[in-house]
Scaffold this motif. Structure first.
Motif, PDB file in Angstrom:
ATOM      1  N   GLU A 180       0.818  -1.213   0.000  1.00  0.00           N
ATOM      2  CA  GLU A 180       0.000   0.000   0.000  1.00  0.00           C
ATOM      3  C   GLU A 180       0.854   1.267   0.000  1.00  0.00           C
ATOM      4  O   GLU A 180       0.506   2.266  -0.633  1.00  0.00           O
ATOM      5  N   GLU A 181       2.002   1.229   0.676  1.00  0.00           N
ATOM      6  CA  GLU A 181       2.800   2.421   0.893  1.00  0.00           C
ATOM      7  C   GLU A 181       3.870   2.644  -0.173  1.00  0.00           C
ATOM      8  O   GLU A 181       4.244   3.781  -0.457  1.00  0.00           O
ATOM      9  N   TYR A 182       4.394   1.557  -0.739  1.00  0.00           N
ATOM     10  CA  TYR A 182       5.528   1.670  -1.659  1.00  0.00           C
ATOM     11  C   TYR A 182       5.229   0.957  -2.971  1.00  0.00           C
ATOM     12  O   TYR A 182       4.462  -0.013  -3.009  1.00  0.00           O
ATOM     13  N   SER A 183       5.862   1.421  -4.009  1.00  0.00           N
ATOM     14  CA  SER A 183       5.734   0.754  -5.314  1.00  0.00           C
ATOM     15  C   SER A 183       6.712  -0.404  -5.424  1.00  0.00           C
ATOM     16  O   SER A 183       6.595  -1.239  -6.313  1.00  0.00           O
ATOM     17  N   GLN A 184       7.721  -0.459  -4.518  1.00  0.00           N
ATOM     18  CA  GLN A 184       8.711  -1.537  -4.549  1.00  0.00           C
ATOM     19  C   GLN A 184       8.481  -2.497  -3.376  1.00  0.00           C
ATOM     20  O   GLN A 184       8.101  -2.074  -2.294  1.00  0.00           O
ATOM     21  N   ARG A 199       7.141   7.566   9.856  1.00  0.00           N
ATOM     22  CA  ARG A 199       7.956   8.666   9.329  1.00  0.00           C
ATOM     23  C   ARG A 199       7.801   9.912  10.198  1.00  0.00           C
ATOM     24  O   ARG A 199       6.758  10.150  10.791  1.00  0.00           O
ATOM     25  N   GLY A 200       8.897  10.713  10.270  1.00  0.00           N
ATOM     26  CA  GLY A 200       8.749  12.021  10.910  1.00  0.00           C
ATOM     27  C   GLY A 200       9.856  12.408  11.866  1.00  0.00           C
ATOM     28  O   GLY A 200      10.099  13.593  12.079  1.00  0.00           O
ATOM     29  N   ASP A 201      10.563  11.465  12.458  1.00  0.00           N
ATOM     30  CA  ASP A 201      11.598  11.779  13.439  1.00  0.00           C
ATOM     31  C   ASP A 201      12.950  11.340  12.888  1.00  0.00           C
ATOM     32  O   ASP A 201      13.387  10.204  13.075  1.00  0.00           O
ATOM     33  N   LEU A 205      13.688   9.148  -3.043  1.00  0.00           N
ATOM     34  CA  LEU A 205      12.780   9.441  -1.938  1.00  0.00           C
ATOM     35  C   LEU A 205      11.639   8.427  -1.878  1.00  0.00           C
ATOM     36  O   LEU A 205      11.292   7.926  -0.802  1.00  0.00           O
ATOM     37  N   SER A 206      11.055   8.077  -3.040  1.00  0.00           N
ATOM     38  CA  SER A 206       9.903   7.171  -3.057  1.00  0.00           C
ATOM     39  C   SER A 206      10.281   5.760  -2.613  1.00  0.00           C
ATOM     40  O   SER A 206       9.450   5.016  -2.107  1.00  0.00           O
ATOM     41  N   SER A 220       7.456   6.860   2.328  1.00  0.00           N
ATOM     42  CA  SER A 220       6.090   6.834   1.810  1.00  0.00           C
ATOM     43  C   SER A 220       5.305   7.895   2.567  1.00  0.00           C
ATOM     44  O   SER A 220       5.880   8.676   3.333  1.00  0.00           O
ATOM     45  N   ALA A 221       4.016   7.908   2.394  1.00  0.00           N
ATOM     46  CA  ALA A 221       3.206   8.906   3.090  1.00  0.00           C
ATOM     47  C   ALA A 221       3.282   8.729   4.603  1.00  0.00           C
ATOM     48  O   ALA A 221       3.218   9.708   5.354  1.00  0.00           O
ATOM     49  N   ASN A 222       3.453   7.479   5.055  1.00  0.00           N
ATOM     50  CA  ASN A 222       3.388   7.212   6.494  1.00  0.00           C
ATOM     51  C   ASN A 222       4.630   6.552   7.086  1.00  0.00           C
ATOM     52  O   ASN A 222       4.791   6.539   8.303  1.00  0.00           O
ATOM     53  N   TYR A 223       5.504   5.993   6.222  1.00  0.00           N
ATOM     54  CA  TYR A 223       6.603   5.192   6.746  1.00  0.00           C
ATOM     55  C   TYR A 223       7.946   5.611   6.162  1.00  0.00           C
ATOM     56  O   TYR A 223       8.032   6.137   5.043  1.00  0.00           O
TER      57      TYR A 223
END
Length: 708
Positions: A58-62, A411-413, A454-455, A459-462
């Motif tokens: 869901e999060e990554y294309s790979q 993701r975020g820290d 980056l991708s 991802s949007a969340n991880y």
């Protein structure tokens, strides 16, 4: 039953046409059945690695890297060119190499040596490739074209593609060997040149129908696809032998062909159904496994045995009556001598062999619990007879063991990510980490990072960490290393982490399959005991017979411990139920005849007469299963199938040995208990002192008359 058989024989032409047409249609349909070669796909949905893969999709294309590519004799610039060509290949989602783990534009001496050695050694470049699972066939072909035959590729993506073609070739070779050998065995153990043809046609029809009807499952496992036809042929051949032997006996009594067949079906249907039912329940026990290869094989093989029973009880009577004159014209003298001398030998050595077995069984039970196992698929395709096996060995010899693991954290820290990255790299067996913190660093804002880089990491969340672990399932302590990486992730992010990779799936497999072991074995034993209770109307006989076959299973599975070899756990688990379901028939047949003789003679003579009467039938059945399993073991390049075949073949031998050499002693030893715990047990001399080996002259005279 007689009216059913008469109806069947009146419409025998229609019956034959119906079965042949069904087999022809199913032969076509069998080509539409998909085959899955991946262990991880059969994990239960609640497994941690299964959930992690769903999140990653869901999060990554790979996905998780699933191919290793080795290019020999290249410089770093040439390796980078190969990397770009591999990335452009159809079906390839991502290619990782040294430049993703360290800065290759600085002297390599400044980079961690273990990281450099993971990707580039002595002019040999090793690439980690991620292939789209939907395009594996195209990707493997494209990569092979780029690297040529002189270079190597391995991994689960390659295994999925190569295994399909290799296994199909293996199955063809196996059947081409098994069928003629079984035909030869049947020629030697029957009295007609044509009877073996009837046996093979009958079971062949059932096999084709079963293979075609597997389409209802959509996709089946590689175990079911490759082992199913061989097992069905070997396990269900008995049923047709039972029926035609009864048919022959009735014709010798002077009955006309149709009357003889009606009587044969009536006389044998109980034995055939009870034998088939014990085999079906053995396979049905696999349905209760959480690891889904068990239900896959269980449903397919239970269906296979049902089709074999239907074919024997419907198709074979019609076919035999249509061709009985050919059976008569192709009759020949028996090739196998009587077993009177053999029965005498068994009776002489029965006590030492019983003592030996009593001593051996507890040791074997302990040994089979101490075996070393493979739980996943990393060692399945290592046969040096295939290019995949040779490529895998070449990569291992040069770069050692290596397994990719993906760790996804919220993701975020960036500071927490950098700290976790450093701690992961401190582990001796983590040779490289590809992550945002490691590849880009905290100082560069994500807005300035190329979108493809980056991708792959964010991802949007991880935030995704791609680790390379210097370990594989074949090494001791692999699971502890996997857990150590997970513990570091949980140290920083608790249960918010997602964790995936072949070793992670293997760890889940280990947990799942080992939990299945006790449940499946107890169910199989319980099912068989219940059937035997109904069949013999006895409390003691089901326990005695099951113990004999279980003892042969423990010896079979204990031998690898003493030889120092490792077992695939799925094969270990499956063979426990298959051997019980397939070879309990030997004990049933022997005990049926023993009880029949015991009603007319003392126990020692009953045992001797049973050996003379049953040894050939049991020997024929065990030879068929032994040779079918052994050929599967010798020919198959798939490690699981090869080992499963070897275990089944050896198990059939051991079951035969224990039924013929040990069961007679047990039946004699517990004769009194059997008499008291069996309904309507009308044993000879029940009102007298039965001394077993020291029978009275009157009893011996009675025996002579009864035997005649």
């Amino acid at each position: 039953m007689e009216r059913y058989t008469q109806f069947l024989l009146r419409h025998r032409i229609q019956v034959i046409v119906l079965f042949v047409a069904a087999a022809a249609v199913c032969a076509v349909l069998s080509g539409l059945v998909g085959v899955n070669y991946k262990f991880a796909d059969y994990l239960p949905e609640e497994a941690a690695s299964t959930r992690a893969i769903e999140v990653m999709e869901e999060e990554y294309s790979q996905a998780v890297p699933n191919m290793r590519v080795l290019i020999s004799d290249v410089s770093i610039p040439e390796a980078l060119e190969y990397k770009e060509r591999l990335k452009a290949a159809e079906g390839v989602q991502e290619v990782s190499w040294l430049d993703d783990a360290v800065n290759i534009y600085e002297p390599l001496e400044m980079a961690p040596q273990k990281t450099v050695d993971e990707w580039y050694q002595d002019g040999n470049a090793l690439f980690s490739v991620t292939v789209d699972e939907q395009k594996e066939e195209e990707a493997v072909a494209a990569v092979r074209e780029i690297i040529g035959d002189e270079n190597c590729m391995a991994g689960s993506a390659v295994e999925s593609v190569i295994a399909a073609s290799d296994t199909a070739k293996d199955v063809q070779k196996i059947m081409l060997l098994v069928v003629p050998i079984i035909f030869l065995i049947l020629l030697l153990t029957t009295n007609s040149w044509f009877e073996p043809v009837l046996f093979l046609i009958t079971i062949g029809i059932a096999i084709l129908i079963n293979m075609g009807t597997n389409l209802i499952f959509g996709t089946i496992s590689f175990v079911t696809n490759a082992a199913g036809p061989v097992l069905q042929l070997a396990v269900s051949m008995d049923y047709s032998i039972f029926l035609l032997h009864r048919f022959e006996e009735n014709r010798k009594l002077g009955r006309k062909a149709e009357a003889a067949m009606c009587a044969a079906v009536k006389q044998s249907v109980s034995s055939i159904l009870s034998s088939g039912l014990t085999t079906v329940t053995g396979f049905l026990a696999l349905v209760f496994m959480a690891f889904q290869i068990g239900p896959d094989l269980g449903w397919a093989m239970s269906k296979a045995i049902v089709f074999s029973l239907i074919s024997v009880l419907c198709f074979l009577p019609a076919l035999a009556i249509s061709t009985y004159k050919l059976i008569d014209r192709t009759g020949h003298r028996p090739f196998v001598p009587g077993f009177g001398g053999f029965a005498g030998f068994v009776m002489k050595v029965r006590i030492p062999l019983l003592i030996l077995t009593v001593l051996l069984v507890p040791v074997s039970w302990l040994a089979q619990n101490q075996n070393r196992f493979y739980y996943g698929g990393s060692e399945v395709y290592t046969s040096q007879a295939t290019q995949l096996g040779r490529d895998t060995k070449a990569i291992r010899d040069l770069y050692g063991t290596s397994s990719p693991v993906v760790l996804m954290v919220p993701r975020g820290d960036l500071e927490k990510e950098a700290a976790m990255n450093a701690e992961l790299l401190d582990l001796d067996y983590v040779t490289s980490v590809i992550s945002y913190a490691n590849s880009v660093g905290n100082a560069i804002p994500s807005d300035f990072v190329p979108s493809d880089t980056l991708s792959a990491l964010y991802s949007a969340n991880y935030s995704r960490f791609i680790l390379t672990l210097d370990t594989e399932e074949r090494e001791n302590g692999w699971d502890e290393k996997v857990n150590a990486v997970r513990n570091i992730g949980e140290k920083y992010y608790g249960n918010e982490i997602q964790y995936a990779g072949d070793l992670v799936s293997t760890e889940d497999l280990k947990t799942t399959i080992t939990q299945d072991n006790l449940k499946v074995n107890l169910l199989a034993i319980g099912f068989v005991i219940c059937i035997l209770l109904v069949n013999f109307k006895s409390v003691s006989l089901p326990l005695l017979l099951t113990l004999v076959i279980e003892a042969s299973i423990w010896i079979n599975l204990g031998l690898p411990y003493f030889s120092g070899s490792s077992l695939f756990y799925i094969g270990y688990l499956i063979v426990s139920t298959v051997q019980l379901g397939a070879t309990i028939d030997y004990a049933i047949l022997f005990t049926d005849r023993y009880l029949e003789f015991r009603g007319r003679m003392p126990k020692k003579d009953a045992a001797r007469q049973t050996l003379k009467a049953c040894t050939l039938s049991i020997l024929t059945s065990s030879l068929v299963l032994t040779l079918a399993g052994s050929i599967l073991g010798l020919i198959s390049t798939n490690g699981v199938l090869s080992q499963l075949g070897t275990l089944i073949g050896r198990g059939a031998v051991l079951s035969f040995v224990l039924v013929i050499f040990v069961l007679p002693s047990l039946l004699m030893l517990f004769d009194g208990l059997i008499r008291r715990t069996t309904l309507h047990a009308d044993f000879y001399g029940s009102g007298k002192q039965d001394t077993g080996g020291r029978d009275s002259a009157a009893e011996r005279n009675g025996l002579t008359g009864g035997a005649q």
